[in-house]
Design an enzyme around this catalytic site. Structure first.
Site, PDB file in Angstrom:
ATOM      1  N   HIS A 227      -3.980  -5.177  -0.074  1.00  0.00           N
ATOM      2  CA  HIS A 227      -3.643  -5.665   1.262  1.00  0.00           C
ATOM      3  C   HIS A 227      -3.684  -7.177   1.377  1.00  0.00           C
ATOM      4  CE1 HIS A 227      -3.445  -1.761   3.285  1.00  0.00           C
ATOM      5  NE2 HIS A 227      -4.276  -1.399   2.310  1.00  0.00           N
TER       6      HIS A 227
ATOM      7  N   GLU B 252      -2.647  -8.835   3.677  1.00  0.00           N
ATOM      8  CA  GLU B 252      -2.956  -9.185   5.069  1.00  0.00           C
ATOM      9  C   GLU B 252      -4.458  -9.103   5.338  1.00  0.00           C
ATOM     10  OE1 GLU B 252      -2.041  -6.303   4.099  1.00  0.00           O
ATOM     11  OE2 GLU B 252      -2.958  -4.728   5.306  1.00  0.00           O
TER      12      GLU B 252
ATOM     13  N   CYS C  30       0.814  -1.210   0.000  1.00  0.00           N
ATOM     14  CA  CYS C  30       0.000   0.000   0.000  1.00  0.00           C
ATOM     15  C   CYS C  30       0.857   1.273   0.000  1.00  0.00           C
ATOM     16  CB  CYS C  30      -0.996  -0.040   1.156  1.00  0.00           C
ATOM     17  SG  CYS C  30      -2.343   1.128   0.898  1.00  0.00           S
TER      18      CYS C  30
ATOM     19  N   GLY D 134      -5.803   6.025  -1.699  1.00  0.00           N
ATOM     20  CA  GLY D 134      -6.312   7.149  -2.470  1.00  0.00           C
ATOM     21  C   GLY D 134      -5.319   7.593  -3.531  1.00  0.00           C
TER      22      GLY D 134
END
Ligand SMILES: Nc1ncnc2c1ncn2[C@@H]1O[C@H](COP(=O)(O)OP(=O)(O)O)[C@@H](O)[C@H]1O
Ligand SMILES: Nc1ncnc2c1ncn2[C@@H]1O[C@H](COP(=O)(O)OP(=O)(O)O)[C@@H](O)[C@H]1O
Ligand SMILES: [Mg+2]
Ligand SMILES: [Mg+2]
Lengths: 365, 1093
Positions: A338, A340, A253, A297
């Site tokens: 993600h 995770e 990210c 974003g």
């Protein structure tokens, strides 16, 4: 308690507060996950943002200690359609509203979150304010307009850890790799999964220098998720640049974005970002699709990385944005989404193994 | 990966007649599959015995076989058609089982037919309860303790090990057929034995009970690259122990954390991989212990299911269509999401609304049936409702059911229960339990106490509690709402009530106002619904498929300029079609068929179509069908709201069955532009008094009749008409509570018990025409020209509801003069009523006298059947005439005379309601229908019987026992059976009668005469066919026992002499001519050729 949500474009919603009273500012974004409000609330990446849940019924299963991604709610404010007064689940340890009040977080319900989402979709993320103290719509619109916003700001400093600390080792022991994880606002499930993958994890603040990192003599470097604009983090970009070629690196990210910057690339702001748990991502090399959890974003423009040093490994099937990069020569890779999860599907957890393999071979992923 | 090019022709097996557990959803999935495959250029061969389906319309497949779904028949079809592949996963359990049997018989291999989607091995792994268990254990999933048994001894051994209660679940069945929960050995033996006999593989699973656990379902899709997505998650409000088909279900899952949900998702993905469903959709069910979170897997359906149809409607994700495309080689990422157009189908839909599905039962039709809900499905239909909250969706769901309730309570319909009665209504799952929950709240029970009794999750109980609390608040403000103006708080409360799903009807009840007064009140305060889109993505992307639901949302207090101001589209005339709502006995798929045809017809004529319906199983609620879909209850309030929003130039009421028709006058009063036959004329046909005047005016004949508003008056009328008479309440429809009474005593009994007659609710008394032949006519008219669509003779005598009788097109015994008289009467009726569109008339022919029984100024159940037979789309024509075209322009000006025979036979749910007598009467009981097509009556009738799952014997023993009146005719039937080589067995009366006529017969004792008696014979498997016409009260018990046993054992049992005559004719035809298959396209081709010469 009566509350208002005002947006910079001049829209104002009447609402009912169910968290703490007060006033809160942030960039208003929407999240389309139907489950996992607690993970979302505690995800430090939402620092600076007011999160709108598109799923209308929130709070149904209460909250519990186990499902926290950090010790407290991190969002600036929380906007939903309807709160469940009752927490029903065998693991619940309290209701959502009690917990938010306890942590002094603002939250409102009774908002037409679909209308709000359509607005954000059409106009892009907007600055907004929630208030129970100022109930003058016009003044609130002004406050929303003059609030700072996210672009160019370093919010990571507000959520990173203060000092180096070691994540508890796996009880079964036998860690094969020592990993330094740069905490830009890291979700708790990341060190958990790294540990499960056989890593001994040392967490360092985002401001740690390359020397401090290299002194730990890790087998690999991990750059975490986090809030805000990657361009607000020149110090981290430079730290990574100094580690490139010296350590295998894995970024998630925000970690992926700063890695992109460190490799000479550019990032840009998406209209309303990706926030949800249903984004299809194609693994370009295998042709297989993963359903992924996303929360960002900004995005890396893969073509902007000079010299063809990197290759795009993953692409978002919805809007064709870059979801993963790998360096062609160095043991460096990153993903925008993600693996995770928390919340979200577990389809991409194999990436932690990929990191372990990369540390073992020290070859490109 | 591109689609496969090595396949050219694909066989699809449909699911046959509508039965409990298998309804319209498989027409929806099959239709999608046919469309998808044809779109890809494959040639499609379809087998389905159900003529009321859209999928069997000749344009949906290249070859459509309306033939029985049996191995022998499909083998013949395969032999003729030589398909390359068989897609077995879209035709429900019936299609899947047929496919497995074809594979096991070596037929697929012999003709080189490949199974695509799921192969035989995967199907076996999922359906065979033992293999399934092994496979699950191998991937580390948890299951309830259990053992597989093939004999009763094995079953007992397992039960001894796991103890009671024990759950018995047969393999390869649908809707929980043959399953049950046993609390003791006696129950155990009974259920286990029936389960073993009903399972195609004689296999049952005996399992540890997890009754009361939470039940969940996931709808999973997989492609051949092993991409897997979860399309929808469903939580059952009713816990384990109540079949999901009988449970109120909610989407998405409400009470699991992300951690728990994702773990379940991981399991589901592991399951579909381990079972090896290569491509397509599967349904996986889980149970979760509410105390510990322990999760066990219950079952997986390796096919598209009722839940996947629901999931498609919940999310907008077209599971069946995508499944069909995956089966021919596409992968999920290659297929677009039609709704967003920009994103691929490889994603997981996310909802920003809550969906509630509520089953609809038909216990009122089977008073002798056990109404307890268990693991065997008993509901006949379902309604789905969408709202922004559970409360809203739940109340909308209740009013969608059309059971006379407009939400949860706030009417005076509930009998208030006290203490034990209330506790039992909570403890023992039943169709009315949702209303008992309201009463529990009113009685002051806590969430904990209610949970204790119902095992329903407290989250749902709390939501229901809040509905009841709002009701109480509203009731307390009654005076305020009657006042001239409302305070801000009162407006707020009214708005809240609407947000929580309260209907104007309920509010009217609480405020002492009319529904329409409440409507004006709220409109005067600006309280009106918004219509939100079902878009698969919670508004993240713009959606292009206009699929809407209503909800109440507060608009922002300040509004900014929208980013994209709405563009005004060129005006296109809009026509709105009201659907039929949930399936029930008497109103089902046939009406959906007509509505879908209306949409197709209007679209092709350039209109914009708006569909309104609440039944998730149907083709009409496919977002692909109409231009605009409103998934809404079919009540006056909801329809008016949509009319306000869309301002259609016409509304079609006559195609959705009685549901929309009942709204005719009320809608007309609100100036809704109704097209087709006018509401006044509709009323003239429906109102008994006006109707009698009409009959007199036309000098037609009606059975003598009278209207009674009390017992004495009824007796007086009956005496005047002479017994037997037919009685029914004037205000209920669909043959409800209709009875034939033979004497004064029964009449008094009926009047006293069955119905409460009063001047407002009088009882209709008709002379019952005995031994009359009933005829159904469907007719179409444009106001000037009227054309008979079909004229059908019933096999069973009048008195058997037209929805239950077998029908023959063209008539097979009536003389031409009578048929012509009926034709002429029909045309005159249509002219008098100025029918524009469809009309159905029922006649009874007694001797040579023709009586008009009833006129339905709407499409009837038989429209699809006739359309299939004559090859002309009646519903489409009707729609076009309603919007102004003439039959002449449409080229349909003459009745089609068939050069072959089409038989419609009904299918009954008696197997589900063991112990209920199977005698047919004026109250309809069938759930579905099949069609038999062939060159003569015998063959067509035989096919219809086989298709209706009768095991039609070609030899063996017939048990014959008929009432005195039928003896003469039965001798002839017995002679024919005997000639065909059947042995005859009879009880004394019939036996004497037959012997006297020289017909060889073995006599058997009646039950009360000692043993071995007839039941022993049946139990020993010595009887292959039973002919038993009911003789009246004396022997009733014996007879009921025989007939019930026949149902339990699957022995065909004929209860009318006419039926017996037909069946012997059918058997003779089969024996002498053999069974051949022929596609609809071929029949129509032949007919057109013959018409030309
Ligand atoms: N072990 C069990 N204990 C309690 N209820 C059960 C058990 N197994 C199944 N059921 C119930 O029986 C229902 C029907 O079982 P299932 O195997 O799903 O049949 P079907 O194949 O007809 O769908 C389920 O929906 C569930 O409520
Ligand atoms: N007078 C009658 N004599 C004999 N049978 C009748 C008579 N009236 C009605 N029936 C039988 O009852 C059935 C149901 O009656 P009908 O008026 O058609 O009710 P519904 O509205 O349920 O269709 C008919 O199909 C017919 O078989
Ligand atoms: Mg099931
Ligand atoms: Mg009728």
């Amino acid at each position: 308690m009566k509350a208002f949500l005002a947006l910079e474009d001049g829209t104002v919603f009447k609402a009912e507060a169910f968290g703490a009273p007060g006033e809160a500012y942030g960039e208003v974004i929407f999240n389309t996950s139907m489950t996992g409000y607690q993970e979302i609330l505690t995800d430090p990446s939402y620092k600076g943002q007011i999160v709108v849940m598109t799923y209308p019924l929130i709070g149904n299963y209460g909250i519990n200690r186990e499902d926290e991604e950090s010790a407290k709610p991190q969002v600036e404010g929380f906007v939903i359609r309807r709160l469940s007064p009752l927490a029903s689940n065998w693991r619940q340890q309290g209701t959502l509203s009690e917990w938010l009040k306890e942590h002094g977080k603002m939250a409102v319900q009774g908002v037409d979150t679909r209308a709000l989402t359509c607005l954000l979709r059409d106009k892009g993320a907007l600055k907004g304010v929630i208030s129970t103290v100022d109930l003058d719509p016009k003044r609130l619109i002004e406050k929303a307009r003059s609030s700072p916003g996210l672009v160019g700001r370093d919010i990571v400093r507000e959520v990173t850890c203060d000092e180096v600390n070691a994540w508890p080792q796996s009880p079964s022991g036998g860690a094969k790799f020592r990993v330094v994880a740069v905490d830009c606002g890291m979700k708790a499930n990341i060190p958990k999964l790294l540990t499960q993958t056989g890593c001994q994890v040392t967490i360092v603040p985002a401001t740690a220098t390359a020397k401090e990192i290299l002194d730990i003599k890790p087998d690999g470097l991990f750059i975490s998720n986090g809030p805000g604009d990657p361009e607000g983090l020149p110090y981290l970009v430079s730290t990574i640049q100094q580690c490139l070629g010296k350590l295998p690196i894995f970024g998630i990210c925000l970690g992926h974005q700063v890695l992109g910057l460190a490799l000479g690339g550019k990032t840009y702001k998406l209209k309303f970002g990706h926030h949800g748990a249903n984004h299809p991502v194609l693994d370009i090399r295998t042709g297989k699709v993963e359903i992924t959890s996303q929360n960002h974003g900004f995005s890396v423009d893969p073509a902007s990385v000079p010299g063809g040093a990197v290759e795009m490994t993953h692409v978002n099937l919805n809007d064709k944005t870059c979801e993963g990069l790998r360096h062609k020569e160095l043991p460096v890779f990153s993903v925008q989404y993600h693996p995770e999860a928390s919340p979200g599907p577990h389809d991409a957890q194999y990436l932690f193994q990929r990191f372990a393999r990369m540390m073992a071979t020290r070859k490109p992923a | 990966m591109p689609k496969r090019t090595d396949l050219k022709k694909i066989l699809i097996i449909g699911s046959g007649p509508i039965v409990i557990g298998q309804a319209c959803e498989f027409d929806y999935s099959g239709t999608q599959a046919c469309k998808a495959l044809k779109e890809e250029g494959y040639s499609v061969v379809l087998v389905n015995s159900n003529p009321a389906t859209i999928m069997t319309d000749p344009e949906f497949a290249d070859r459509t076989y309306i033939e029985p779904i049996t191995v022998e028949v499909i083998e013949k079809i395969i032999e003729r058609e030589r398909p390359d592949a068989l897609l077995p996963t879209l035709g429900g359990q019936t299609g899947l089982n047929a496919a497995i049997q074809l594979a096991e018989a070596g037929i697929l291999e012999r003709f080189g037919v490949e199974m695509i989607g799921a192969n035989a091995q995967a199907i076996r792994k999922a359906e065979n309860r033992g293999l399934f268990k092994q496979t699950m254990l191998a991937i580390g999933l948890d299951l309830p303790q259990s053992g597989v048994a093939h004999t009763i001894t094995e079953a007992r051994a397992v039960a001894a090990r796991i103890g009671f209660p024990a759950v018995i679940r047969p393999a390869f069945t649908l809707g929980g057929t043959g399953g049950g929960i046993a609390y003791n050995w006696e129950e155990f033996d009974r259920i286990a034995e029936s389960g073993l006999s009903l399972s195609m593989a004689s296999e049952i699973l005996v399992e540890e009970s997890v009754i009361g656990w939470k039940e969940f379902e996931l709808e999973v899709m997989r492609d051949k690259k092993d991409n897997v997505v979860i399309v929808c998650s469903i939580e059952n409000l009713d816990p384990m122990g109540i079949h999901t088909g009988d449970s109120i279900t909610v989407a998405p899952i409400q009470t699991l954390t992300d951690r728990e949900y994702q773990a379940m998702r991981d399991d589901a993905i592991a399951v579909i991989r381990a079972i090896g469903v290569e491509t397509g959709g599967s349904n996986i069910q889980f149970a979760v212990d509410p105390k510990t979170g322990r999760r066990v897997v219950i079952e997986m359906n390796p096919r598209v299911s009722r839940s996947s149809a629901l999931a498609s409607k919940v999310t907008g994700f077209p599971i069946a269509k995508i499944a069909a495309k995956l089966a021919v080689g596409y992968t999920l990422d290659e297929l677009p999401n039609d709704i967003t157009q920009k994103t691929p189908a490889c994603f997981e839909p996310t909802l920003d609304y809550c969906v509630v599905k509520i089953p609809r039962w038909a216990f009122e039709k089977f008073p002798a049936a056990d109404p307890t809900l268990t693991i065997q499905m008993k509901s006949v239909g379902e309604a789905m409702a969408i709202g922004r909250t559970f409360k809203e969706a739940f109340q909308k769901g209740i009013r969608s059911l059309e059971i006379g309730r407009y939400g949860l309570g706030a009417d005076d319909k509930d009998k208030m229960l006290v203490s034990d009665d209330l506790h039992n209504a909570l403890r023992i799952p039943n169709a009315e339990r949702m209303f008992a929950l309201r009463q529990a709240v009113l009685a002051g029970m806590s969430n904990g106490e209610i949970r204790e009794m119902t095992k329903i999750d407290p989250w749902f109980i709390q939501e229901i509690r809040e509905i009841v609390e709002t009701e109480q608040k509203l009731a307390a403000c009654k005076d305020a709402f009657s006042g001239p103006s409302l305070t801000e708080e009162e407006v707020e409360l009214l708005f809240r009530a609407k947000q929580e799903g309260f209907s104007d009807r309920q509010l009217g009840f609480l405020f002492g106002k009319q529904e329409l007064e409440v409507r004006s009140l709220r409109l005067s305060h600006g309280i009106k619904p918004v219509f939100y889109q079902v878009d698969t993505c919670s508004a993240e992307f713009e959606a292009y498929t206009p699929y809407y639901y209503s909800t109440y949302e507060r608009s922002p207090v300040e509004l900014a300029q929208p980013a994209n101001p709405p563009t005004s589209k060129p005006a296109q005339q809009k026509i709105m079609i009201l659907g039929g709502g949930p399936n029930r006995i008497g109103q089902g798929i046939e009406f959906d068929y007509c509505c879908v045809h209306a949409v197709f017809a209007l679209k092709s004529a350039g209109y914009k179509t708006i569909m309104v319906n609440s039944n998730p199983e149907t083709v009409s609620t496919d977002y692909d069908t109409a231009d605009l879909l409103y998934f809404e209850p079919l009540t006056l309030e909801d329809v008016l709201n949509i009319v306000d929003e869309e301002k259609p130039s016409g509304v079609i009421l006559q195609l959705g069955g009685q549901t929309p028709l009942n709204l005719a006058l009320a809608l007309a009063a609100q100036k809704v532009p109704i097209v087709g036959t006018s509401p006044e004329e509709i009323d003239r046909a429906e109102d008994r008094k006006k109707f009698s005047q009409l009959i007199d005016k036309l000098k037609l004949r009606q059975p003598p009749n009278g209207i009674a508003s009390g017992i004495e008056q009824a007796v007086e009328i009956a005496k005047r008409l002479t017994f037997p008479v037919l009685v029914r309440p004037s205000y209920v429809l669909g043959g409800r509570a209709m009875e034939i009474v033979y004497d004064e005593e029964s009449l008094r009994g009926y009047m006293a018990n069955a119905v409460k007659a009063s001047p407002e609710h009088p009882i209709l008394v008709d002379k019952f025409l005995e031994d009359a032949i009933e005829v159904d006519v469907d007719l179409i008219s444009d106001g000037t020209t009227a054309v008979i669509g079909g004229l059908m003779e019933h096999v069973e005598q009048a008195g058997v509801h037209s929805g239950d009788a077998a029908m023959v097109l063209p008539p097979y015994t009536l003389p031409k003069s009578v048929v012509d008289e009926i034709r002429e009467a029909s045309i005159r009726l249509s002219k008098e009523l100025h029918v524009v569109g469809l009309m159905n008339i029922q006649f009874a022919v007694k001797g040579s006298q023709v009586y008009v029984l009833e006129v339905n100024p709407r499409a009837s159940r038989t429209v699809p059947f006739i359309s299939k037979a004559i090859g002309e789309p009646l519903a489409k024509f009707a729609t076009k005439v309603m919007v102004g075209e003439t039959l002449k322009e449409l080229g349909f000006t003459q009745e089609v005379i068939l050069p072959f025979t089409a038989v419609k036979e009904s299918v009954f749910p008696f197997g589900r309601f063991l112990g209920v007598d199977i005698i047919l009467g004026p109250e309809m009981k069938s759930t579905g229908e099949v069609m038999g097509l062939d060159r003569n009556f015998g063959l067509a009738y035989a096919k219809s019987q086989i298709a209706a799952n009768q095991r039609l014997p070609l030899g063996g023993t017939v048990f014959l026992s008929v009432k005195n009146q039928d003896k003469l005719q039965s001798a002839q039937i017995a002679q024919e059976f005997s000639d065909l080589g059947f042995k005859l067995v009879s009880t004394k009366g019939t036996a004497d009668f037959l012997r006297a006529r020289g017909i060889p017969v073995t006599e058997v004792m009646k039950i009360h005469e000692g043993r071995p008696h007839v039941v022993d014979f049946i139990l020993d498997g010595k009887i292959d066919l039973i002919v038993n016409t009911p003789a009246g009260k004396a022997t009733k018990e014996d007879e009921t026992k025989i007939r019930s046993l026949a149902v339990a054992r699957g022995i065909p049992c004929v209860t009318t002499v006419q039926g017996a005559k037909a069946i012997v004719t059918g058997i003779r035809s089969l024996l002498t001519e053999g069974l051949e298959v022929c596609s609809l396209q071929e029949w129509h081709g032949k007919m057109r050729r013959e018409a030309q010469v």
